[in-house]
Design a protein around this motif. Sequence first.
Motif, PDB file in Angstrom:
ATOM      1  N   ILE A  78       0.826  -1.194  -0.084  1.00  0.00           N
ATOM      2  CA  ILE A  78      -0.026  -0.186   0.008  1.00  0.00           C
ATOM      3  C   ILE A  78       0.936   1.341   0.024  1.00  0.00           C
ATOM      4  N   THR A  79       1.938   1.303   0.762  1.00  0.00           N
ATOM      5  CA  THR A  79       2.805   2.403   0.845  1.00  0.00           C
ATOM      6  C   THR A  79       3.591   2.857  -0.435  1.00  0.00           C
ATOM      7  N   GLU A  80       3.876   1.439  -1.067  1.00  0.00           N
ATOM      8  CA  GLU A  80       4.696   1.736  -2.227  1.00  0.00           C
ATOM      9  C   GLU A  80       3.704   2.224  -3.467  1.00  0.00           C
ATOM     10  N   THR A  81       2.217   1.642  -3.509  1.00  0.00           N
ATOM     11  CA  THR A  81       1.446   2.493  -4.247  1.00  0.00           C
ATOM     12  C   THR A  81       1.211   3.556  -4.088  1.00  0.00           C
ATOM     13  N   VAL A  82       1.150   4.279  -2.797  1.00  0.00           N
ATOM     14  CA  VAL A  82       0.765   5.611  -2.499  1.00  0.00           C
ATOM     15  C   VAL A  82       1.938   6.548  -3.246  1.00  0.00           C
ATOM     16  N   GLN A  83       3.102   6.002  -3.077  1.00  0.00           N
ATOM     17  CA  GLN A  83       4.470   6.658  -3.319  1.00  0.00           C
ATOM     18  C   GLN A  83       4.443   6.706  -4.822  1.00  0.00           C
ATOM     19  N   ALA A  84       4.147   5.554  -5.463  1.00  0.00           N
ATOM     20  CA  ALA A  84       4.122   5.856  -6.977  1.00  0.00           C
ATOM     21  C   ALA A  84       2.911   6.641  -7.477  1.00  0.00           C
ATOM     22  N   VAL A  85       1.880   6.605  -6.945  1.00  0.00           N
ATOM     23  CA  VAL A  85       0.895   7.513  -7.310  1.00  0.00           C
ATOM     24  C   VAL A  85       1.299   8.807  -7.244  1.00  0.00           C
ATOM     25  N   ARG A  86       1.770   9.398  -5.884  1.00  0.00           N
ATOM     26  CA  ARG A  86       2.116  10.438  -5.829  1.00  0.00           C
ATOM     27  C   ARG A  86       3.272  10.986  -6.684  1.00  0.00           C
ATOM     28  N   ASP A 123       4.009   9.742  -9.707  1.00  0.00           N
ATOM     29  CA  ASP A 123       3.358  10.094 -11.114  1.00  0.00           C
ATOM     30  C   ASP A 123       2.409  11.448 -11.159  1.00  0.00           C
ATOM     31  N   ASP A 124       1.993  11.859 -10.096  1.00  0.00           N
ATOM     32  CA  ASP A 124       1.170  12.901 -10.119  1.00  0.00           C
ATOM     33  C   ASP A 124       1.874  14.329  -9.942  1.00  0.00           C
ATOM     34  N   ASP A 125       3.236  14.136  -9.724  1.00  0.00           N
ATOM     35  CA  ASP A 125       4.024  15.172  -9.926  1.00  0.00           C
ATOM     36  C   ASP A 125       4.377  15.550 -11.118  1.00  0.00           C
ATOM     37  N   SER A 126       4.194  14.650 -12.060  1.00  0.00           N
ATOM     38  CA  SER A 126       4.524  14.856 -13.371  1.00  0.00           C
ATOM     39  C   SER A 126       2.874  15.133 -14.265  1.00  0.00           C
ATOM     40  N   PRO A 127       2.685  16.361 -14.857  1.00  0.00           N
ATOM     41  CA  PRO A 127       1.294  16.481 -15.468  1.00  0.00           C
ATOM     42  C   PRO A 127       1.237  15.690 -17.001  1.00  0.00           C
ATOM     43  N   GLN A 128       2.446  15.314 -17.412  1.00  0.00           N
ATOM     44  CA  GLN A 128       2.287  14.631 -18.614  1.00  0.00           C
ATOM     45  C   GLN A 128       2.355  13.041 -18.523  1.00  0.00           C
ATOM     46  N   LEU A 136       3.065  10.937 -20.277  1.00  0.00           N
ATOM     47  CA  LEU A 136       4.464  10.206 -20.880  1.00  0.00           C
ATOM     48  C   LEU A 136       5.435   9.921 -19.970  1.00  0.00           C
ATOM     49  N   CYS A 137       5.508  10.654 -18.819  1.00  0.00           N
ATOM     50  CA  CYS A 137       6.494  10.530 -17.853  1.00  0.00           C
ATOM     51  C   CYS A 137       5.828   9.754 -16.742  1.00  0.00           C
ATOM     52  N   TRP A 138       4.666   9.176 -16.619  1.00  0.00           N
ATOM     53  CA  TRP A 138       4.042   8.263 -15.767  1.00  0.00           C
ATOM     54  C   TRP A 138       4.952   6.887 -15.691  1.00  0.00           C
ATOM     55  N   GLY A 139       4.709   6.419 -14.631  1.00  0.00           N
ATOM     56  CA  GLY A 139       5.474   4.951 -14.452  1.00  0.00           C
ATOM     57  C   GLY A 139       7.021   4.998 -14.168  1.00  0.00           C
ATOM     58  N   PRO A 140       7.596   3.848 -13.978  1.00  0.00           N
ATOM     59  CA  PRO A 140       8.789   3.573 -13.262  1.00  0.00           C
ATOM     60  C   PRO A 140       9.917   4.313 -14.827  1.00  0.00           C
TER      61      PRO A 140
END
Length: 160
Positions: free
Chosen positions: A139-147, A149-154, A156-160
Amino acid sequence: MSANLRVDSSSCSSAAQIEAVLGGLQTLLQDEIRQIQPVAAPEEPDALPRLQAVAKHFPSFFGLLVEPWLEEIAEEPVRQILEECARLHLYARILDDALDENQPVHRCNLLRAQPMFWRATHRLAVQAPELERETTALITETVQAVRHDDDSPQALCWGP
């Protein structure tokens, strides 16, 4: 709702039995969606179809993920885990829409989905209490990954 997924375990390895289980997941999700948002919202016509897409596509995708356990899919504990994971995936779609779209219909769906979410998480916790540490870490890893991804508005920049 578990009744949708009842399968004879003696012949579960057949493709027809697996399809029956995955079809049961689709029915389960459709039932949950009808309780959360029974009709399309005129102010946000895409909200209901997005939820219905989860019911339509998630079981097939999930079938690929659970492939190593397909022989056990008819066993009650495995079937219960599949049901709760399907519900949690639907909740994730609802939460994502509420955060990203921020329309009244999405916020209402999020509120109406709370009982489903808490039932699913409770059932999973009761079934595997020894996995609390791993579950919390995921859960912690998922929340951190979403946060992240949300730092980038595009997108194309989402994901690892």
